[in-house]
Design an enzyme around this catalytic site. Structure first.
Site, PDB file in Angstrom:
ATOM      1  N   ALA A   1      12.174  74.456  14.020  1.00  0.00           N
ATOM      2  CA  ALA A   1      13.157  74.468  15.074  1.00  0.00           C
ATOM      3  C   ALA A   1      12.995  75.172  16.230  1.00  0.00           C
ATOM      4  O   ALA A   1      12.972  74.761  17.237  1.00  0.00           O
ATOM      5  CB  ALA A   1      14.802  74.614  14.558  1.00  0.00           C
ATOM      6  N   ASP A   2      12.421  76.512  16.103  1.00  0.00           N
ATOM      7  CA  ASP A   2      12.444  77.442  17.102  1.00  0.00           C
ATOM      8  C   ASP A   2      10.944  76.818  17.833  1.00  0.00           C
ATOM      9  O   ASP A   2      10.778  77.113  19.097  1.00  0.00           O
ATOM     10  CB  ASP A   2      12.048  78.967  16.617  1.00  0.00           C
ATOM     11  CG  ASP A   2      13.311  79.600  16.241  1.00  0.00           C
ATOM     12  OD1 ASP A   2      13.948  80.002  17.196  1.00  0.00           O
ATOM     13  OD2 ASP A   2      13.532  79.800  15.318  1.00  0.00           O
ATOM     14  N   SER A   3      10.074  76.365  17.134  1.00  0.00           N
ATOM     15  CA  SER A   3       8.909  75.830  17.867  1.00  0.00           C
ATOM     16  C   SER A   3       9.212  74.764  18.625  1.00  0.00           C
ATOM     17  O   SER A   3       8.564  74.496  19.989  1.00  0.00           O
ATOM     18  CB  SER A   3       7.667  75.603  16.757  1.00  0.00           C
ATOM     19  OG  SER A   3       7.394  76.805  16.093  1.00  0.00           O
TER      20      SER A   3
ATOM     21  N   GLY B   1      10.858  75.953  21.614  1.00  0.00           N
ATOM     22  CA  GLY B   1      10.026  76.480  22.545  1.00  0.00           C
ATOM     23  C   GLY B   1       9.263  75.447  23.484  1.00  0.00           C
ATOM     24  O   GLY B   1       9.223  75.972  24.765  1.00  0.00           O
TER      25      GLY B   1
END
Length: 396
Positions: free
Chosen positions: A168-170, A173
């Site tokens: 999810a972070d990627s 980003g």
């Protein structure tokens, strides 16, 4: 070499763990001048995540690449004032504090935009800047759960499955970098900066496809299917005779037919249910048995060669050892070697895509905590006495 496309763009990276910093990395890869701002005594926790070599975190070497590293305590007057001076000459600020934190420090949008009306402020949080959950701490794991990703991942009779990395972070980003460039394009028309409000729970929902629309129109709720697909078959991972694994996909009807001819079951092509992906998926047991038995009788090299000859879609299931030796990745230059003053040559993923005229590049790996503080502040016009005063205050 022609200048990188984002040369001249100035970015202040105030964020930590991991979406905001990744967005700044992506911008830096294509020429943006990125200044990483960290607390003097509490650096970005990504410096300590995962394995380290000689006490140096390796994840940071990737996430911190193409960034100059300085320290500022934004809660102190000197830190606040210095950040506003930096923002006055910047194009983008990326932050991921809980909503209200910048405002508490006197660094909210009114103050930042007053210092620089052309500034783009990207605010990356778990739940966004408003709403009943906005105040909660947010991490990628929560976004993977809330979005529906975990609910559809895993075997049907097993618990929901979370990814073993920052998915999810990627995705967030990538979305943040896109949002920043969109806001900068708008600025070219209006002359004004603006705020980007990006919540981790939204980009991952966007990449889950039409699930919302299926539910809205049909009441359909996607269930866990393991490696199988509800939209086509055969689609799975299969074990070869030499104990390795391969993945097969038949999203196109013509490919599905080629696979069945290859594995010696052309009779299945004539079945009425074989004509559509959804119907094939309902007969996945039959198709998996046909493909799985054929693959299980052969070594991986033979399987890959025969699929290639038949123009059928297949790939070996690779781990990182295979990735660094993979001929296609080598041809693309996907794995780059960076000369690092701390660790010597080290390999990492290269920039995300190739531009024919204005390519990106990894200029350096992540630098030491605060390594560029004096240089950046000197460029800002601060004297050695000014910096000493900030140090005495604890602001740097």
């Amino acid at each position: 070499m022609t200048a990188a496309p984002l040369t001249g763009l100035r970015v202040l990276d105030l964020a930590t763990l991991f979406a905001g910093p990744m967005a700044a990395t992506l911008l830096g890869d294509f020429g943006a001048e990125v200044v990483k701002v960290e607390h003097p005594s509490r650096p970005d926790p990504s410096r300590g995540h995962g394995p380290a070599k000689d006490g140096i975190g390796l994840w940071w070497k990737v996430l911190g690449r193409n960034k100059r590293a300085i320290t500022l305590d934004l809660s102190r007057p000197g830190g606040r004032d210095t950040l506003l001076r930096l923002a006055a000459g910047a194009d983008v600020v990326i932050e991921n504090f809980r909503p209200g934190t910048l405002e508490k420090w006197g660094l909210g949008w009114p103050q930042l935009s007053a210092a620089n009306p052309r500034l783009v402020l990207a605010r990356v949080t778990g739940f966004g800047q408003f709403g009943p959950c906005a105040h909660r701490p947010g991490f990628g794991t929560l976004a993977e759960a809330l979005s529906g990703f975990a609910a559809v991942t895993g075997e049907p009779d097993a618990p929901p499955t979370l990814p073993p990395f920052g998915l999810a972070d990627s995705i967030a980003g990538l979305a943040t970098a896109y949002a920043v460039l969109t806001a900068l394009t708008a600025r070219a028309h209006t002359g004004r900066g603006q705020v980007v409000d990006l919540a981790l729970i939204e980009p991952i929902l966007a990449v889950l496809g039409p699930q919302l629309t299926w539910y809205d129109q049909l009441g359909h709720v996607q269930e866990r299917t393991g490696n199988r697909s509800a939209n086509n078959a055969p689609r799975n991972t299969y074990r070869t005779a030499d104990g390795t694994w391969v993945a097969v996909s038949t999203s196109a009807q013509s490919v599905a037919e080629r696979v069945m001819r290859l594995v010696g079951r052309p009779d299945l092509i004539d079945e009425p249910w074989f004509a559509t992906g959804a119907e094939r998926a309902r007969h996945a047991d039959v198709l998996d048995a046909a493909v799985g038995d054929w693959i299980a009788a052969r070594g991986r090299d033979e399987v890959l060669a025969e699929f290639d000859k038949a123009e059928a879609a297949i790939a070996p299931v690779q781990d990182v050892r295979d990735v660094v030796a993979d001929p296609q990745y080598r041809a693309l230059g996907t794995v780059a070697t960076v000369d690092d003053p701390d660790l010597g040559p080290l390999r990492m993923q290269n920039v995300l895509f190739r531009l024919s005229d204005t390519p990106g590049a990894i200029r350096w790996a992540g630098r030491a905590h605060g390594a560029d503080t004096e240089a950046v502040l000197a460029e800002l016009g601060l004297t050695a006495a000014d910096v000493a005063a900030l140090r005495a205050e604890g602001a740097v």
